[in-house]
Design an enzyme around this catalytic site. Structure first.
Site, PDB file in Angstrom:
ATOM      1  N   ASP A 121       0.827  -1.213   0.000  1.00 59.75           N
ATOM      2  CA  ASP A 121       0.000   0.000   0.000  1.00 59.75           C
ATOM      3  C   ASP A 121       0.862   1.264   0.000  1.00 59.75           C
ATOM      4  O   ASP A 121       0.371   2.353   0.339  1.00 59.75           O
ATOM      5  CB  ASP A 121      -0.911   0.019   1.228  1.00 59.75           C
ATOM      6  N   ASP A 180       3.676  -9.376   9.298  1.00 62.13           N
ATOM      7  CA  ASP A 180       3.883  -7.944   9.101  1.00 62.13           C
ATOM      8  C   ASP A 180       5.273  -7.705   8.522  1.00 62.13           C
ATOM      9  O   ASP A 180       6.138  -8.579   8.556  1.00 62.13           O
ATOM     10  CB  ASP A 180       3.721  -7.196  10.427  1.00 62.13           C
ATOM     11  N   ASP A 274      -7.433  -7.790  13.540  1.00 62.22           N
ATOM     12  CA  ASP A 274      -7.015  -9.139  13.920  1.00 62.22           C
ATOM     13  C   ASP A 274      -7.853  -9.689  15.067  1.00 62.22           C
ATOM     14  O   ASP A 274      -8.333 -10.819  15.034  1.00 62.22           O
ATOM     15  CB  ASP A 274      -5.524  -9.153  14.286  1.00 62.22           C
TER      16      ASP A 274
END
Length: 519
Positions: A121, A180, A274
């Site tokens: 992104d 991540d 999450d």
């Protein structure tokens, strides 16, 4: 004369309002805070008893599930292995993109049964080009890697993950592992997690533990390690062993895609997508397992600014999710009453709300106020014994840092200011309820710097360095400490002075501002 008269007026108002207003309100606040302290204490004791029982019986949550290594089928060949999707969401991750992509591409799994999906992104075109080039480099080595971008950042991480699941090749995948951008799984990660999902059809999630590569970087990172180690050593382990439920940590975990879809997929209604997914999947009857022996390297925030943003998101999101899901959890008919009570009371109310509120309101506002209002007393068990017990129980997660307990308590109390503010924003859906600031990661950047460069003091504007809220609380605590020395009877002044110094250090920007050279 005007100043004297105004000071006298304030003094008269204080004396007139003390007995009918201030004393009853403060007494009520003491009772409420003591009740919250007892809740938190009992929660810590409960988890301590469960952990002790597991150690004595040598049983953990993982022992309840089959996890035999997968064997190759000579007839089916690689077709016997499930198809695994590995998602790496990132946003302008210049310092760590190579580490995360390299670690994911280094995972040991049949090459035709794994897809690496980089969900970028990034808004910086230079970083976007670097990430794309890195993906092409691995693709040229024969890795099945997909570089996916969007034309917007709607939903932030949740939006990226949701968009990533829409691609046509995902329908052939059975499981999805999520990392991540600063996470570096070991090559055997999938071999140690996928068997749980293959052999246990009622399992939706396998969660690994985080291992912090920069815990020794500075005192602030050591404090963070102490807080997070308790979460991973105790909270996650107890949740896995007792109710087969805990909050997904958003990374270093593997989901069964069918369970993820049944739960409704990713939603961006809070900043803890999450946890939202984990609660919804649990309400569908799915179970989770936490593998504490499996550790994935990652990075702690190195600056106070980054840590504050992270803690705002981690405190505001759960409170907002609790507001949105409490009734839904109560009305659910697929899980037991005990599990519903565990999720609502223990998981959400005590750990995500009470723990933040009592730390700041009681120890930084109410107890100091009793110095100024001697008619109100806090019993010694509430002022000393219970907080000491809670602190010791929290410290079991990081035995190597026991000598830092005093610093940890002072630092946690400072951070509780921001967590309390974020909790109220989440509960009341305030203006920053959906604020999402990506936690800054440094990766190997520091190792590239020479000692001379790293030792230079960075230029920081006064406005960025000063934190008004910390300074206000610091002044309040200092005044209460001075009053206790001169006129008080509580003998809290040592704590009040130490805590005020901690707030001043944070308020004037003398913590987490200069990151030491790690080389």
């Amino acid at each position: 004369m005007d100043r004297l008269s105004s000071a006298g007026g304030i003094g008269m108002m204080w004396e007139q309002g003390r007995a009918p207003v201030i004393v009853p309100v403060l007494r009520l606040m003491v009772v409420v805070c003591l009740a919250m302290s007892v809740m938190l204490f009992l929660e810590r004791v409960y988890m301590g008893i469960v952990m002790l029982g597991m150690k004595l019986l040598r049983r953990k949550g993982v022992n309840k599930y089959k996890s035999e290594p997968m064997k190759e089928d000579l007839e089916l060949g690689h077709e016997a292995y499930p198809m695994v999707l590995v998602q790496i969401p990132m946003y302008n991750e210049k310092e760590v993109y190579q580490l995360s992509i390299g670690a994911a591409c280094g995972l040991s799994w049949p090459s035709d049964r794994i897809i690496i999906q980089v969900l970028d992104d990034s808004t910086d075109p230079i970083i976007k080009e670097l990430v794309g080039a890195e993906c092409r480099r691995w693709a040229n080595k024969g890795i099945n890697i997909k570089y996916e971008i969007r034309d917007n950042r709607n939903g932030y991480k949740a939006g990226a993950l949701k968009e990533g699941m829409k691609h046509s090749y995902v329908k052939y995948c059975d499981y999805v592992a999520i990392f991540d951008a600063d996470f570096q799984p070991e090559p055997d990660f999938l071999w140690r997690t996928i068997p749980f999902l293959v052999h246990n059809p009622d399992l939706a999630l396998v969660q690994a533990r985080w291992q912090f590569v920069n815990a020794n970087e500075c005192l602030m990172t050591r404090m963070q390690e102490m807080s997070l180690d308790y979460h991973f050593t105790v909270e996650q382990e107890v949740g896995s062993a007792t109710y087969a439920f805990f909050g997904f940590n958003g990374t270093a975990g593997v989901w069964r895609i069918s369970a993820l879809n049944e739960a409704g997929g990713w939603k961006d209604r809070t900043t803890v997508e999450d946890m939202d997914l984990a609660v919804r999947a649990s309400l569908k009857g799915w179970k989770f397992v936490y593998v504490g022996d499996l550790k994935v390297k990652n990075e702690l925030p190195s600056t106070f600014k980054a840590y504050r943003y992270q803690q705002h998101r981690w405190s505001c999101g759960p409170a907002n999710l609790f507001r949105k899901m409490a009734l839904e959890i109560l009305r659910n008919k697929k899980v037991t009453l005990w599990k519903k009570l565990y999720v609502i009371y223990s998981f959400f109310f005590v750990r995500k709300i009470v723990a933040h509120l009592v730390t700041f309101i009681f120890y930084c506002i109410v107890m100091p106020a009793t110095v100024l209002v001697p008619e109100v007393q806090v019993p010694i068990w509430g002022a000393v014994y219970i907080p000491s017990a809670i602190t010791i129980l929290n410290a079991v997660g990081t035995p190597r840092s026991l000598h830092l307990l005093v610093f940890w308590v002072l630092f946690e109390n400072v951070m509780s200011l921001h967590r309390t503010k974020a909790t109220f924003i989440g509960l009341l859906e305030g203006g920053r309820v959906n604020e999402w600031v990506v936690t800054e990661k440094l990766g190997d950047a520091l190792k590239m710097k020479t000692a001379s460069k790293a030792s230079k003091k960075p230029r920081i504007k006064i406005g960025e360095r000063l934190h008004l809220l910390e300074l206000i609380v610091g002044v309040y605590l200092f005044i209460c400490g001075c009053y206790d020395v001169a006129l008080g009877k509580n003998h809290y002044f040592l704590y009040l002075f130490l805590q005020s110094i901690a707030f001043f250090i944070s308020g004037f920007g003398y913590i987490g501002t200069i990151v030491p050279n790690s080389s």
